[in-house]
Design a protein around this motif. Structure first.
Motif, mmCIF file in Angstrom:
data_model
loop_
_atom_site.group_PDB
_atom_site.id
_atom_site.type_symbol
_atom_site.label_atom_id
_atom_site.label_comp_id
_atom_site.label_asym_id
_atom_site.label_seq_id
_atom_site.Cartn_x
_atom_site.Cartn_y
_atom_site.Cartn_z
ATOM 1 N N ILE A 1 0.853 -1.194 0.000
ATOM 2 C CA ILE A 1 0.000 0.000 0.000
ATOM 3 C C ILE A 1 0.888 1.242 0.000
ATOM 4 N N VAL A 2 0.574 2.185 -0.887
ATOM 5 C CA VAL A 2 1.219 3.490 -0.878
ATOM 6 C C VAL A 2 0.139 4.532 -0.633
ATOM 7 N N THR A 3 0.381 5.414 0.330
ATOM 8 C CA THR A 3 -0.588 6.447 0.666
ATOM 9 C C THR A 3 -0.016 7.830 0.363
ATOM 10 N N ALA A 4 -0.904 8.774 0.114
ATOM 11 C CA ALA A 4 -0.507 10.172 -0.099
ATOM 12 C C ALA A 4 -1.721 11.039 0.178
ATOM 13 N N ARG A 5 -1.463 12.196 0.779
ATOM 14 C CA ARG A 5 -2.556 13.109 1.123
ATOM 15 C C ARG A 5 -2.196 14.518 0.695
ATOM 16 N N ALA A 6 -3.017 15.073 -0.193
ATOM 17 C CA ALA A 6 -2.845 16.460 -0.637
ATOM 18 C C ALA A 6 -1.436 16.724 -1.155
ATOM 19 N N VAL A 7 -0.927 15.813 -1.997
ATOM 20 C CA VAL A 7 0.442 15.940 -2.499
ATOM 21 C C VAL A 7 0.480 16.561 -3.889
ATOM 22 N N ALA A 8 -0.351 16.057 -4.821
ATOM 23 C CA ALA A 8 -0.289 16.521 -6.212
ATOM 24 C C ALA A 8 -1.517 16.011 -6.963
ATOM 25 N N PRO A 9 -1.797 16.567 -8.155
ATOM 26 C CA PRO A 9 -2.864 16.025 -8.994
ATOM 27 C C PRO A 9 -2.605 14.550 -9.319
ATOM 28 N N LEU A 10 -3.648 13.834 -9.689
ATOM 29 C CA LEU A 10 -3.597 12.387 -9.794
ATOM 30 C C LEU A 10 -2.599 11.883 -10.829
ATOM 31 N N LEU B 1 -3.414 4.572 -2.405
ATOM 32 C CA LEU B 1 -4.563 5.198 -1.762
ATOM 33 C C LEU B 1 -4.274 6.689 -1.646
ATOM 34 N N ALA B 2 -4.933 7.475 -2.472
ATOM 35 C CA ALA B 2 -4.721 8.919 -2.500
ATOM 36 C C ALA B 2 -5.887 9.602 -1.791
ATOM 37 N N VAL B 3 -5.600 10.270 -0.685
ATOM 38 C CA VAL B 3 -6.639 10.986 0.052
ATOM 39 C C VAL B 3 -6.905 12.301 -0.668
ATOM 40 N N LYS B 4 -8.127 12.461 -1.114
ATOM 41 C CA LYS B 4 -8.486 13.615 -1.941
ATOM 42 C C LYS B 4 -9.678 14.355 -1.349
ATOM 43 N N GLY B 5 -10.061 15.438 -2.006
ATOM 44 C CA GLY B 5 -11.215 16.212 -1.582
ATOM 45 C C GLY B 5 -12.411 15.960 -2.468
ATOM 46 N N ILE C 1 -10.215 12.165 -11.590
ATOM 47 C CA ILE C 1 -10.228 10.873 -12.269
ATOM 48 C C ILE C 1 -10.574 11.051 -13.741
ATOM 49 N N ALA C 2 -11.587 11.851 -14.005
ATOM 50 C CA ALA C 2 -11.990 12.086 -15.397
ATOM 51 C C ALA C 2 -10.858 12.709 -16.197
ATOM 52 N N ALA C 3 -10.100 13.591 -15.567
ATOM 53 C CA ALA C 3 -9.036 14.298 -16.274
ATOM 54 C C ALA C 3 -7.790 13.449 -16.457
ATOM 55 N N HIS C 4 -7.523 12.505 -15.536
ATOM 56 C CA HIS C 4 -6.218 11.853 -15.516
ATOM 57 C C HIS C 4 -6.259 10.323 -15.633
ATOM 58 N N ALA C 5 -7.418 9.739 -15.869
ATOM 59 C CA ALA C 5 -7.521 8.271 -15.933
ATOM 60 C C ALA C 5 -6.617 7.681 -17.018
ATOM 61 N N LYS C 6 -6.520 8.344 -18.168
ATOM 62 C CA LYS C 6 -5.679 7.833 -19.250
ATOM 63 C C LYS C 6 -4.205 7.861 -18.852
ATOM 64 N N GLY D 1 0.540 2.142 -15.755
ATOM 65 C CA GLY D 1 0.346 0.784 -15.253
ATOM 66 C C GLY D 1 -0.737 0.649 -14.216
ATOM 67 N N GLY D 2 -1.469 1.727 -13.961
ATOM 68 C CA GLY D 2 -2.529 1.682 -12.974
ATOM 69 C C GLY D 2 -3.854 1.238 -13.565
ATOM 70 N N GLY D 3 -4.668 0.597 -12.739
ATOM 71 C CA GLY D 3 -6.006 0.220 -13.154
ATOM 72 C C GLY D 3 -6.949 1.410 -13.093
ATOM 73 N N GLU D 4 -8.207 1.157 -13.304
ATOM 74 C CA GLU D 4 -9.205 2.224 -13.277
ATOM 75 C C GLU D 4 -9.301 2.819 -11.868
ATOM 76 N N PRO D 5 -9.083 4.120 -11.721
ATOM 77 C CA PRO D 5 -9.193 4.735 -10.387
ATOM 78 C C PRO D 5 -10.622 4.637 -9.862
ATOM 79 N N LYS D 6 -10.754 4.315 -8.604
ATOM 80 C CA LYS D 6 -12.072 4.192 -7.976
ATOM 81 C C LYS D 6 -12.124 5.055 -6.724
ATOM 82 N N VAL D 7 -13.268 5.687 -6.511
ATOM 83 C CA VAL D 7 -13.456 6.531 -5.335
ATOM 84 C C VAL D 7 -14.110 5.719 -4.224
ATOM 85 N N HIS D 8 -13.539 5.812 -3.028
ATOM 86 C CA HIS D 8 -14.123 5.181 -1.845
ATOM 87 C C HIS D 8 -14.319 6.258 -0.776
ATOM 88 N N HIS D 9 -15.410 6.122 -0.038
ATOM 89 C CA HIS D 9 -15.668 7.018 1.086
ATOM 90 C C HIS D 9 -15.440 6.225 2.366
#
Length: 250
Positions: free
Chosen positions: A152-161, A179-183, A190-195, A201-209
Motif C-alpha cells: 500500500i502506498v498512501t498520499a494526502r494532498a500531495v499533487a494532482p492524480l 490510496l490517495a486521500v483527496k477532496g 479521475i476524469a481528467a487523468h484516468a488515461k 500501469g494503474g487500473g481504473e481509479p475508484k473513489v471510496h468514502h
C-alpha cells in the motif's frame, strides 16, 4: 515547550462530539493519538508543519480523516506514505493500526527531523521508519538505500492524480494499491487523468468514502491498483545531503 506565539496544547483536546468517532477509529491507542495531536498543535505549529489556524481542527480535519483510511488497508500490510510532511496520514495509520509496518517518505530535512523525533517520542520505532528523499529516489534506491516497494502506498494532498501516480505507482508492489486521500474534486481528477494513470500501469481509479457513519464528512480516497509494471527512467542521484537518506529511531 515555548508557547509565546500564542499556541496552546489545549487546542488539541479531543472535542466531546468527536469522542465516539475517535474511540471507534483508535481503540485502545486513543491516548497515543492524543499525544500526537498535542505534538502537532505545539511543536508542529512552532516548526511550521501545521498552520496555526489548523491547530483547533487537528482531530476533525486531520487525525480522524486520516485514521478512517485504515479501513482500506489489509491486515499486516507494508505501507509507504509519500510526502508525509507532519506525518499525515502515515503516523496516524501507525497509531491506529499497530499491525502495519510504515515508511514515511519526505524530502525536506526539517520535516524528516520532526518525523524522527515524533516516532521516537511516541514509541513507534519498531513499526515506523523515516526516509529522507523524493518518491522517485525511494523507488530507484538512488540515495544508496532501497529501492522500496510496499503493498500500500498512501498520499494526502500531495499533487494532482497524474503526477501523483507517476511518483507513487513505481513504489507499489504489483497487485498492490495506491490510496490517495483527496477532496470533493476527486471525480473530476479521475476524469481528467484516468488515461495518464493507465499509461503508468494503474487500473481504473475508484473513489471510496471511508469512515461512513463514523465521521462526517467521510474521507474521500482514490484507489488505484498497480496492474502492470511500466519501466520508469532512472532518477539521477540527488546532491549530497548533510544528513543520511534513511533515518530510523534508535
Amino acid at each position: 515547550m515555548d508557547f509565546t506565539d500564542g499556541s496552546d496544547p489545549a487546542v488539541a483536546v479531543l472535542p466531546p462530539e468527536l469522542a465516539e468517532a475517535a474511540r471507534s477509529l483508535f481503540g485502545d491507542r486513543l491516548d497515543l493519538a492524543a499525544a500526537y495531536a498535542e505534538v502537532l498543535a505545539t511543536d508542529g505549529v512552532l516548526r511550521g508543519l501545521i498552520g496555526p489556524r489548523e491547530a483547533p481542527r487537528i482531530w476533525e480535519r486531520h487525525l480522524l480523516n486520516c485514521a478512517a483510511v485504515a479501513e482500506r488497508i489489509p491486515e499486516g500490510a507494508s505501507v509507504l506514505d509519500v510526502g508525509s510532511g507532519a506525518g499525515l496520514p502515515g503516523l496516524v495509520l501507525a497509531i491506529a493500526r499497530p499491525d502495519l509496518t510504515i515508511t514515511l517518505v519526505e524530502p525536506l530535512a526539517r520535516r524528516t527531523s520532526f518525523l524522527v523525533e515524533v516516532v521516537e517520542r511516541l514509541g513507534l520505532t519498531k513499526a515506523v521508519r523515516v526516509f529522507r528523499g523524493r518518491a522517485e529516489e525511494a523507488s530507484t534506491g538512488s540515495t544508496g538505500v532501497g529501492p522500496f516497494r510496499a503493498e500500500i502506498v498512501t498520499a494526502r494532498a500531495v499533487a494532482p492524480l497524474d503526477r501523483l501516480s507517476a511518483w507513487c505507482l513505481p513504489l507499489v508492489a504489483p497487485g498492490g494499491r495506491l490510496l490517495a486521500v483527496k477532496g470533493s474534486s476527486a471525480g473530476d481528477e479521475i476524469a481528467a487523468h484516468a488515461k495518464a494513470v493507465a499509461k503508468l500501469g494503474g487500473g481504473e481509479p475508484k473513489v471510496h468514502h471511508c469512515g461512513v457513519g463514523v465521521i462526517e464528512p467521510p474521507a474521500t480516497v482514490v484507489e488505484i491498483v498497480r496492474e502492470r509494471v511500466v519501466n520508469q527512467p532512472r532518477v539521477k542521484p540527488a546532491a549530497k545531503r548533510t544528513r543520511g537518506g534513511l533515518r530510523r529511531g534508535r
